[in-house]
Design a protein around this motif. Structure first.
Motif, short mmCIF file in Angstrom:
data_model
loop_
_atom_site.label_atom_id
_atom_site.label_comp_id
_atom_site.label_asym_id
_atom_site.label_seq_id
_atom_site.Cartn_x
_atom_site.Cartn_y
_atom_site.Cartn_z
N ARG A 1 0.68 -1.13 -0.29
CA ARG A 1 0.10 -0.47 0.13
C ARG A 1 1.30 1.58 -0.03
N ASP A 2 2.28 1.15 0.53
CA ASP A 2 2.89 2.29 0.51
C ASP A 2 3.27 2.64 -0.99
N HIS A 3 3.30 1.49 -1.25
CA HIS A 3 4.19 1.05 -2.78
C HIS A 3 3.29 1.87 -3.38
N VAL A 4 1.98 2.15 -3.38
CA VAL A 4 1.10 2.27 -4.13
C VAL A 4 0.58 3.63 -4.05
N VAL A 5 0.83 4.72 -2.49
CA VAL A 5 0.94 5.97 -2.64
C VAL A 5 2.21 6.94 -2.49
N ASP A 6 2.69 5.86 -3.19
CA ASP A 6 4.95 6.67 -3.32
C ASP A 6 4.73 6.96 -4.68
N SER A 7 3.41 6.16 -6.00
CA SER A 7 3.38 5.50 -6.61
C SER A 7 2.54 6.90 -7.28
N LEU A 8 1.66 7.68 -6.69
CA LEU A 8 0.62 9.06 -6.46
C LEU A 8 1.30 9.85 -6.36
N VAL A 9 2.11 10.26 -5.35
CA VAL A 9 2.86 10.81 -4.86
C VAL A 9 4.33 11.25 -6.11
N GLN A 10 4.09 10.18 -6.13
CA GLN A 10 5.14 10.35 -7.44
C GLN A 10 4.77 10.64 -8.44
N ALA A 11 4.20 10.77 -9.22
CA ALA A 11 2.68 10.90 -9.92
C ALA A 11 2.97 12.62 -10.15
N PRO B 1 5.99 27.55 -22.04
CA PRO B 1 3.86 27.74 -22.79
C PRO B 1 3.07 26.59 -23.01
N ASP B 2 3.96 25.88 -23.20
CA ASP B 2 3.09 24.43 -24.28
C ASP B 2 3.10 23.46 -22.65
N ALA B 3 3.20 23.99 -21.17
CA ALA B 3 3.31 22.99 -19.85
C ALA B 3 2.74 22.85 -19.54
N THR B 4 1.16 21.48 -20.90
CA THR B 4 -0.09 21.84 -19.97
C THR B 4 0.27 20.16 -19.87
N PRO B 5 -0.65 19.08 -18.49
CA PRO B 5 0.12 17.70 -17.98
C PRO B 5 -0.71 17.52 -18.85
N ASP B 6 0.05 15.53 -19.23
CA ASP B 6 -0.93 14.89 -19.80
C ASP B 6 -1.29 14.28 -18.97
N TRP B 7 -2.84 14.29 -19.48
CA TRP B 7 -3.91 14.05 -18.92
C TRP B 7 -4.46 12.45 -18.80
N ARG B 8 -4.46 11.67 -19.53
CA ARG B 8 -3.88 11.17 -20.13
C ARG B 8 -3.40 9.60 -19.12
N ILE C 1 -2.03 10.85 -16.30
CA ILE C 1 -2.62 10.81 -15.29
C ILE C 1 -3.42 9.94 -14.52
N ALA C 2 -4.76 9.65 -15.73
CA ALA C 2 -5.48 9.13 -15.17
C ALA C 2 -5.44 8.15 -15.28
N ARG C 3 -4.36 7.39 -16.58
CA ARG C 3 -4.00 6.01 -16.64
C ARG C 3 -3.39 6.20 -14.76
N THR C 4 -2.68 6.88 -14.87
CA THR C 4 -1.97 6.24 -13.53
C THR C 4 -2.84 5.40 -12.28
N LEU C 5 -3.62 6.77 -11.60
CA LEU C 5 -5.01 7.01 -10.93
C LEU C 5 -5.77 5.64 -10.76
N GLU C 6 -6.23 5.02 -12.64
CA GLU C 6 -7.11 4.18 -12.35
C GLU C 6 -5.63 2.98 -12.07
N GLU C 7 -4.47 3.02 -12.18
CA GLU C 7 -3.72 1.84 -11.74
C GLU C 7 -3.64 1.05 -10.15
N ALA C 8 -3.56 3.07 -9.81
CA ALA C 8 -3.00 2.77 -8.39
C ALA C 8 -4.50 2.62 -7.73
#
Length: 229
Positions: free
Chosen positions: A150-160, A176-183, A185-192
């Protein structure tokens, strides 16, 4: 006197119930109260009779206490023998606890504990408890491993969060184009979230200490997930 009459009634009740300690206490109190003055023959005979009953009950208590302890030793040894094979851990642990409670009840009744019987009972109880202790140790290891996952899951989210939403630095103009990669981010969140669910119910899978306080694993996970959500 009324007090003596009450004490005599107490003696009769203690004698009838077989309560040796109470009978001894009341007999001592009666003898102390009668000591200053003369005692008539009938009362003396009655006191002597009660003394004999007191001794008889004490001897019976010692005998029955030994019999009870020997029975408990035999039962503990039987549980120790069963522990060598496969046992239902919960029921086995409850049986050991009940034996120990029965031993304590015998201690309350008095009569003294035979050292040899106690050592035999204690040794058999500890041997019987071996599979329970092994099971608890296995659970402890599994819970610690679950917490580490679980700590590993939390760490992965914090690092993301640190990767996709870096903290603005003073004097540095963002691209100027510093836009987050929303896909991503969504994939990281779903995997966690999937990994977290696979680890099972928190209350049954991690050490109790890790479930409490402001640093509880659930609080850390919720905060890390919210940062991306």
């Amino acid at each position: 006197s009324a007090e003596l009459c009450a004490q005599y009634e107490g003696v009769e009740a203690a004698h009838a119930a077989g309560h040796v300690a109470e009978l001894t206490r009341l007999m001592t109190a009666i003898e102390r109260a009668l000591k200053p003055g003369p005692v008539n023959a009938a009362l003396a005979r009655r006191i002597e009779s009660l003394h004999r009953e007191q001794l008889r009950l004490r001897d019976w208590q010692r005998w029955s206490g030994r019999q009870g302890r020997e029975q408990l030793v035999a039962e503990a040894q039987a549980l120790a023998g069963a522990a060598a094979g496969k046992v239902a851990v919960k029921a086995h642990a409850e049986a050991i606890d009940k034996l120990r409670e029965r031993w304590k009840e015998l201690d309350k009744l008095g009569g003294g504990t035979n050292q040899t019987l106690w050592l035999a009972f204690d040794g058999a109880s500890k041997a019987a408890y071996a599979p329970v202790a092994a099971h608890l140790e296995k659970l402890k290891v599994a819970r610690n491993e679950n917490l580490a996952a679980r700590d590993h899951v939390v760490d992965s989210l914090v690092q993301a969060a640190a990767k996709y939403f870096p903290v603005a630095q003073e004097g540095v103009t963002p691209a100027p184009d510093a836009t987050p990669d929303w896909r991503a981010i969504a994939r990281t969140l779903e995997e966690a979230q999937t990994a977290w669910r696979k680890l099972g119910p928190v209350e049954h899978t991690v050490p109790r200490k890790a479930q409490q306080g402001d640093n509880a694993v659930t609080i850390r996970y919720a905060a890390a997930a919210q940062a991306l959500e």
